[in-house]
Design a protein around this motif. Structure first.
Motif, PDB file in Angstrom:
ATOM      1  N   GLY A  29       0.813  -1.216   0.000  1.00  0.00           N
ATOM      2  CA  GLY A  29       0.000   0.000   0.000  1.00  0.00           C
ATOM      3  C   GLY A  29       0.844   1.264   0.000  1.00  0.00           C
ATOM      4  O   GLY A  29       0.434   2.296  -0.547  1.00  0.00           O
ATOM      5  N   LEU A  30       2.008   1.188   0.615  1.00  0.00           N
ATOM      6  CA  LEU A  30       2.930   2.324   0.602  1.00  0.00           C
ATOM      7  C   LEU A  30       3.707   2.404  -0.709  1.00  0.00           C
ATOM      8  O   LEU A  30       4.382   3.387  -0.965  1.00  0.00           O
ATOM      9  CB  LEU A  30       3.916   2.216   1.772  1.00  0.00           C
ATOM     10  CG  LEU A  30       3.328   2.465   3.158  1.00  0.00           C
ATOM     11  CD1 LEU A  30       4.308   2.034   4.237  1.00  0.00           C
ATOM     12  CD2 LEU A  30       2.954   3.930   3.323  1.00  0.00           C
ATOM     13  N   GLY A  31       3.625   1.352  -1.527  1.00  0.00           N
ATOM     14  CA  GLY A  31       4.314   1.352  -2.816  1.00  0.00           C
ATOM     15  C   GLY A  31       5.677   0.689  -2.785  1.00  0.00           C
ATOM     16  O   GLY A  31       6.444   0.811  -3.732  1.00  0.00           O
ATOM     17  N   LEU A  32       5.977  -0.017  -1.701  1.00  0.00           N
ATOM     18  CA  LEU A  32       7.275  -0.671  -1.572  1.00  0.00           C
ATOM     19  C   LEU A  32       7.230  -2.044  -2.225  1.00  0.00           C
ATOM     20  O   LEU A  32       6.307  -2.815  -1.993  1.00  0.00           O
ATOM     21  CB  LEU A  32       7.656  -0.803  -0.095  1.00  0.00           C
ATOM     22  CG  LEU A  32       7.836   0.531   0.614  1.00  0.00           C
ATOM     23  CD1 LEU A  32       7.883   0.319   2.115  1.00  0.00           C
ATOM     24  CD2 LEU A  32       9.075   1.238   0.119  1.00  0.00           C
ATOM     25  N   ARG A  33       8.243  -2.343  -3.039  1.00  0.00           N
ATOM     26  CA  ARG A  33       8.233  -3.574  -3.816  1.00  0.00           C
ATOM     27  C   ARG A  33       9.329  -4.556  -3.419  1.00  0.00           C
ATOM     28  O   ARG A  33       9.135  -5.755  -3.486  1.00  0.00           O
ATOM     29  CB  ARG A  33       8.370  -3.258  -5.304  1.00  0.00           C
ATOM     30  CG  ARG A  33       7.231  -2.428  -5.820  1.00  0.00           C
ATOM     31  CD  ARG A  33       7.437  -2.122  -7.290  1.00  0.00           C
ATOM     32  NE  ARG A  33       6.319  -1.375  -7.817  1.00  0.00           N
ATOM     33  CZ  ARG A  33       5.225  -1.922  -8.320  1.00  0.00           C
ATOM     34  NH1 ARG A  33       5.093  -3.223  -8.351  1.00  0.00           N
ATOM     35  NH2 ARG A  33       4.254  -1.166  -8.784  1.00  0.00           N
ATOM     36  N   ARG A  34      10.495  -4.074  -3.062  1.00  0.00           N
ATOM     37  CA  ARG A  34      11.614  -4.967  -2.778  1.00  0.00           C
ATOM     38  C   ARG A  34      12.535  -4.304  -1.740  1.00  0.00           C
ATOM     39  O   ARG A  34      12.397  -3.126  -1.442  1.00  0.00           O
ATOM     40  CB  ARG A  34      12.397  -5.264  -4.061  1.00  0.00           C
ATOM     41  CG  ARG A  34      12.979  -4.041  -4.700  1.00  0.00           C
ATOM     42  CD  ARG A  34      13.496  -4.279  -6.107  1.00  0.00           C
ATOM     43  NE  ARG A  34      13.737  -3.004  -6.755  1.00  0.00           N
ATOM     44  CZ  ARG A  34      12.818  -2.282  -7.385  1.00  0.00           C
ATOM     45  NH1 ARG A  34      11.582  -2.730  -7.474  1.00  0.00           N
ATOM     46  NH2 ARG A  34      13.106  -1.130  -7.930  1.00  0.00           N
ATOM     47  N   ILE A  35      13.473  -5.068  -1.235  1.00  0.00           N
ATOM     48  CA  ILE A  35      14.419  -4.545  -0.245  1.00  0.00           C
ATOM     49  C   ILE A  35      15.224  -3.406  -0.875  1.00  0.00           C
ATOM     50  O   ILE A  35      15.624  -3.479  -2.035  1.00  0.00           O
ATOM     51  CB  ILE A  35      15.336  -5.669   0.268  1.00  0.00           C
ATOM     52  CG1 ILE A  35      14.502  -6.715   1.008  1.00  0.00           C
ATOM     53  CG2 ILE A  35      16.415  -5.116   1.188  1.00  0.00           C
ATOM     54  CD1 ILE A  35      15.292  -7.920   1.463  1.00  0.00           C
ATOM     55  N   ARG A  36      15.457  -2.359  -0.098  1.00  0.00           N
ATOM     56  CA  ARG A  36      16.163  -1.132  -0.475  1.00  0.00           C
ATOM     57  C   ARG A  36      15.384  -0.283  -1.477  1.00  0.00           C
ATOM     58  O   ARG A  36      15.943   0.644  -2.043  1.00  0.00           O
ATOM     59  CB  ARG A  36      17.579  -1.428  -0.983  1.00  0.00           C
ATOM     60  CG  ARG A  36      18.504  -1.917   0.117  1.00  0.00           C
ATOM     61  CD  ARG A  36      19.943  -2.016  -0.327  1.00  0.00           C
ATOM     62  NE  ARG A  36      20.157  -2.948  -1.422  1.00  0.00           N
ATOM     63  CZ  ARG A  36      20.283  -4.258  -1.279  1.00  0.00           C
ATOM     64  NH1 ARG A  36      20.210  -4.800  -0.106  1.00  0.00           N
ATOM     65  NH2 ARG A  36      20.482  -5.018  -2.335  1.00  0.00           N
ATOM     66  N   HIS A  37      14.110  -0.581  -1.688  1.00  0.00           N
ATOM     67  CA  HIS A  37      13.261   0.260  -2.534  1.00  0.00           C
ATOM     68  C   HIS A  37      12.725   1.399  -1.674  1.00  0.00           C
ATOM     69  O   HIS A  37      12.227   1.172  -0.577  1.00  0.00           O
ATOM     70  CB  HIS A  37      12.113  -0.567  -3.107  1.00  0.00           C
ATOM     71  CG  HIS A  37      11.258   0.179  -4.066  1.00  0.00           C
ATOM     72  ND1 HIS A  37       9.896   0.034  -4.094  1.00  0.00           N
ATOM     73  CD2 HIS A  37      11.553   1.080  -5.033  1.00  0.00           C
ATOM     74  CE1 HIS A  37       9.398   0.810  -5.046  1.00  0.00           C
ATOM     75  NE2 HIS A  37      10.399   1.457  -5.621  1.00  0.00           N
ATOM     76  N   SER A  38      12.869   2.629  -2.149  1.00  0.00           N
ATOM     77  CA  SER A  38      12.420   3.809  -1.409  1.00  0.00           C
ATOM     78  C   SER A  38      11.298   4.511  -2.154  1.00  0.00           C
ATOM     79  O   SER A  38      11.298   4.543  -3.386  1.00  0.00           O
ATOM     80  CB  SER A  38      13.570   4.799  -1.237  1.00  0.00           C
ATOM     81  OG  SER A  38      14.592   4.231  -0.478  1.00  0.00           O
ATOM     82  N   VAL A  39      10.361   5.052  -1.387  1.00  0.00           N
ATOM     83  CA  VAL A  39       9.290   5.864  -1.958  1.00  0.00           C
ATOM     84  C   VAL A  39       9.063   7.059  -1.044  1.00  0.00           C
ATOM     85  O   VAL A  39       9.344   7.007   0.146  1.00  0.00           O
ATOM     86  CB  VAL A  39       7.967   5.078  -2.121  1.00  0.00           C
ATOM     87  CG1 VAL A  39       8.082   3.991  -3.165  1.00  0.00           C
ATOM     88  CG2 VAL A  39       7.500   4.512  -0.809  1.00  0.00           C
ATOM     89  N   GLU A  40       8.577   8.140  -1.641  1.00  0.00           N
ATOM     90  CA  GLU A  40       8.162   9.302  -0.863  1.00  0.00           C
ATOM     91  C   GLU A  40       6.648   9.315  -0.841  1.00  0.00           C
ATOM     92  O   GLU A  40       6.005   9.236  -1.882  1.00  0.00           O
ATOM     93  CB  GLU A  40       8.686  10.595  -1.484  1.00  0.00           C
ATOM     94  CG  GLU A  40      10.134  10.846  -1.201  1.00  0.00           C
ATOM     95  CD  GLU A  40      10.575  12.247  -1.573  1.00  0.00           C
ATOM     96  OE1 GLU A  40       9.713  13.086  -1.888  1.00  0.00           O
ATOM     97  OE2 GLU A  40      11.780  12.480  -1.541  1.00  0.00           O
ATOM     98  N   VAL A  41       6.079   9.393   0.354  1.00  0.00           N
ATOM     99  CA  VAL A  41       4.633   9.431   0.509  1.00  0.00           C
ATOM    100  C   VAL A  41       4.257  10.678   1.293  1.00  0.00           C
ATOM    101  O   VAL A  41       5.051  11.223   2.065  1.00  0.00           O
ATOM    102  CB  VAL A  41       4.090   8.170   1.214  1.00  0.00           C
ATOM    103  CG1 VAL A  41       4.306   6.935   0.369  1.00  0.00           C
ATOM    104  CG2 VAL A  41       4.706   7.991   2.576  1.00  0.00           C
TER     105      VAL A  41
END
Length: 63
Positions: A29-41
């Motif tokens: 739901g936060l948009g995270l897909r894999r390890i070390r993947h970053s997103v700004e919410v």
């Protein structure tokens, strides 16, 4: 969304495999897909709730 909207940067630092399905859903739901993947919410109560629920999997920074 305005220019002064507060945002947070979340990074997945631990694996989702073997985790509770609700916790996996929060990460997706936060948009995270894999390890070390970053997103700004956007820093909303809903997003903060998801971050707090899976805090042990994340690294959180003010963006």
């Amino acid at each position: 969304m305005t220019a002064d909207t507060k945002r947070i940067k979340v990074t997945l630092v631990r694996s989702l495999s073997g985790r509770i399905k609700a916790h996996q859903a929060c990460a997706r739901g936060l948009g995270l897909r894999r390890i070390r993947h970053s997103v700004e919410v956007i820093d909303t109560p809903e997003n903060r709730g998801m971050v707090n629920k899976i805090h042990y999997l994340l690294q959180v920074e003010e963006a």
